[in-house]
Design a protein around this motif. Sequence first.
Motif, PDB file in Angstrom:
ATOM      1  N   GLY A 143      31.804 -77.509  19.001  1.00 16.54           N
ATOM      2  CA  GLY A 143      33.193 -77.863  19.286  1.00 16.54           C
ATOM      3  C   GLY A 143      34.162 -76.941  18.595  1.00 16.54           C
ATOM      4  O   GLY A 143      33.869 -75.776  18.305  1.00 16.54           O
ATOM      5  N   HIS A 144      35.354 -77.461  18.316  1.00 14.25           N
ATOM      6  CA  HIS A 144      36.428 -76.626  17.771  1.00 14.25           C
ATOM      7  C   HIS A 144      36.197 -76.319  16.301  1.00 14.25           C
ATOM      8  O   HIS A 144      35.816 -77.177  15.514  1.00 14.25           O
ATOM      9  N   ASN A 145      36.465 -75.067  15.956  1.00  8.66           N
ATOM     10  CA  ASN A 145      36.136 -74.531  14.648  1.00  8.66           C
ATOM     11  C   ASN A 145      37.314 -73.796  14.030  1.00  8.66           C
ATOM     12  O   ASN A 145      38.324 -73.536  14.691  1.00  8.66           O
ATOM     13  N   GLY A 146      37.135 -73.416  12.760  1.00  4.58           N
ATOM     14  CA  GLY A 146      38.161 -72.645  12.070  1.00  4.58           C
ATOM     15  C   GLY A 146      38.142 -71.180  12.476  1.00  4.58           C
ATOM     16  O   GLY A 146      37.121 -70.654  12.931  1.00  4.58           O
ATOM     17  N   ARG A 147      39.267 -70.524  12.295  1.00  2.00           N
ATOM     18  CA  ARG A 147      39.385 -69.126  12.697  1.00  2.00           C
ATOM     19  C   ARG A 147      38.710 -68.163  11.722  1.00  2.00           C
ATOM     20  O   ARG A 147      38.423 -67.013  12.064  1.00  2.00           O
ATOM     21  N   ASP A 148      38.467 -68.600  10.491  1.00  2.00           N
ATOM     22  CA  ASP A 148      37.901 -67.703   9.487  1.00  2.00           C
ATOM     23  C   ASP A 148      36.398 -67.497   9.640  1.00  2.00           C
ATOM     24  O   ASP A 148      35.825 -66.598   9.025  1.00  2.00           O
ATOM     25  N   GLU A 149      35.743 -68.360  10.411  1.00  2.00           N
ATOM     26  CA  GLU A 149      34.310 -68.249  10.665  1.00  2.00           C
ATOM     27  C   GLU A 149      33.491 -68.260   9.375  1.00  2.00           C
ATOM     28  O   GLU A 149      32.494 -67.537   9.237  1.00  2.00           O
ATOM     29  N   THR A 150      33.881 -69.101   8.426  1.00  2.00           N
ATOM     30  CA  THR A 150      33.136 -69.231   7.180  1.00  2.00           C
ATOM     31  C   THR A 150      31.957 -70.177   7.395  1.00  2.00           C
ATOM     32  O   THR A 150      32.114 -71.277   7.918  1.00  2.00           O
ATOM     33  N   THR A 151      30.776 -69.748   6.968  1.00  2.00           N
ATOM     34  CA  THR A 151      29.582 -70.574   7.145  1.00  2.00           C
ATOM     35  C   THR A 151      29.562 -71.721   6.136  1.00  2.00           C
ATOM     36  O   THR A 151      30.170 -71.644   5.068  1.00  2.00           O
ATOM     37  N   THR A 152      28.822 -72.760   6.480  1.00  2.00           N
ATOM     38  CA  THR A 152      28.709 -73.920   5.594  1.00  2.00           C
ATOM     39  C   THR A 152      28.145 -73.516   4.235  1.00  2.00           C
ATOM     40  O   THR A 152      28.605 -73.994   3.193  1.00  2.00           O
ATOM     41  N   LEU A 153      27.157 -72.641   4.233  1.00  2.00           N
ATOM     42  CA  LEU A 153      26.520 -72.208   2.987  1.00  2.00           C
ATOM     43  C   LEU A 153      27.527 -71.594   2.021  1.00  2.00           C
ATOM     44  O   LEU A 153      27.438 -71.792   0.804  1.00  2.00           O
ATOM     45  N   ALA A 154      28.495 -70.864   2.550  1.00  2.00           N
ATOM     46  CA  ALA A 154      29.523 -70.256   1.704  1.00  2.00           C
ATOM     47  C   ALA A 154      30.692 -71.199   1.452  1.00  2.00           C
ATOM     48  O   ALA A 154      31.271 -71.228   0.357  1.00  2.00           O
ATOM     49  N   LEU A 155      31.053 -71.993   2.462  1.00  2.00           N
ATOM     50  CA  LEU A 155      32.254 -72.830   2.386  1.00  2.00           C
ATOM     51  C   LEU A 155      32.135 -73.952   1.363  1.00  2.00           C
ATOM     52  O   LEU A 155      33.076 -74.192   0.590  1.00  2.00           O
ATOM     53  N   ILE A 156      31.010 -74.655   1.354  1.00  2.00           N
ATOM     54  CA  ILE A 156      30.888 -75.835   0.488  1.00  2.00           C
ATOM     55  C   ILE A 156      31.091 -75.498  -0.989  1.00  2.00           C
ATOM     56  O   ILE A 156      31.921 -76.129  -1.658  1.00  2.00           O
ATOM     57  N   PRO A 157      30.380 -74.517  -1.575  1.00  3.49           N
ATOM     58  CA  PRO A 157      30.619 -74.231  -2.998  1.00  3.49           C
ATOM     59  C   PRO A 157      32.014 -73.707  -3.288  1.00  3.49           C
ATOM     60  O   PRO A 157      32.567 -73.956  -4.366  1.00  3.49           O
TER      61      PRO A 157
END
Length: 313
Positions: A143-157
């Motif tokens: 579905g709809h996502n952010g424009r920065d395309e940051t992966t979960t592995l990087a985003l969470i920490p």
Amino acid sequence: MPNKITQIFNIKYPIIQAGMVWNSGWRLASAASNSGILGLIGAGSMYPEVLREHIQKCKKATDNPFGVNVPMLYPDIGKIMDIIVEEDVKIVFTSAGNPKTWTSWLKDKGITVVHVVSSVKFALKAKEAGVDAVVAEGFEAGGHNGRDETTTLALIPMVKEQIQIPLIAAGGIATGQAMLAAMVLGADGVQVGSRFVASEESSAHDAFKKVVVNAKEGDTQLTLKELAPVRIIKNKFYNDVQELYKTSPTPEQLKELLGRARAKRGMFEGDLVEGELEIGQVAGLIHDIKPVSQIVRDMLREFEEAKSKVSSL
């Protein structure tokens, strides 16, 4: 498995069933809540009175807490919010908009508010708005996502480093192993979408569910970034979008091709050719359609098994 998330929502396990458009009706939400996790009704694909009906049916189907997910771009959002208050829903997840718009209004009425973000910047804005928790969603999500395309592995920490309020991880989570990984990275719980699309209780069309379980790595793509980035399965509609991109289209031309009700046509009505089929990259790990209760049991078993393996390293 008590922690911050289970305490906030008064649930047994720190898992949230995502409130997805055309997939998350009262049957899915109540089945999720009855399984000890938090079920969410997806208001984004419902007219106000249809939402009221789903809330009322969900109340009859479960005695456990459930909530409503509200995309703030919804045109009748005022009516949606009024119905949520009138029906005494105590949990609201907001997305696709400024959390300051509704957070204080909802909290003044005793409602727990969670906002979905795709970046550290928006997580900080949600915190400043006074939300009770944040869902940080990586761009693996459907579905709809952010424009920065940051992966979960990087985003969470990165989000964990900046906020102290409870953090829920989303995007690419369909197994207990992924749940453990997200929590090791700093999440207090997880939100699961794609795995629940392929459930017996999902309101998705059976034809769409079958496409999901047959999907393989590489079968989804993030596209239409000039409008609102969306991850969809590659089909004729997707191919038409790619052909149009070869002509360097304007946003207006992309909107004309997209038209209206593409998502409903694909996910709810089962048009696998011309419909917009929103699903996450993790579809490549989903191989069957199961009852929600079994999906939850499997995730919890996988979580404990993975935890034991990690502790033995």
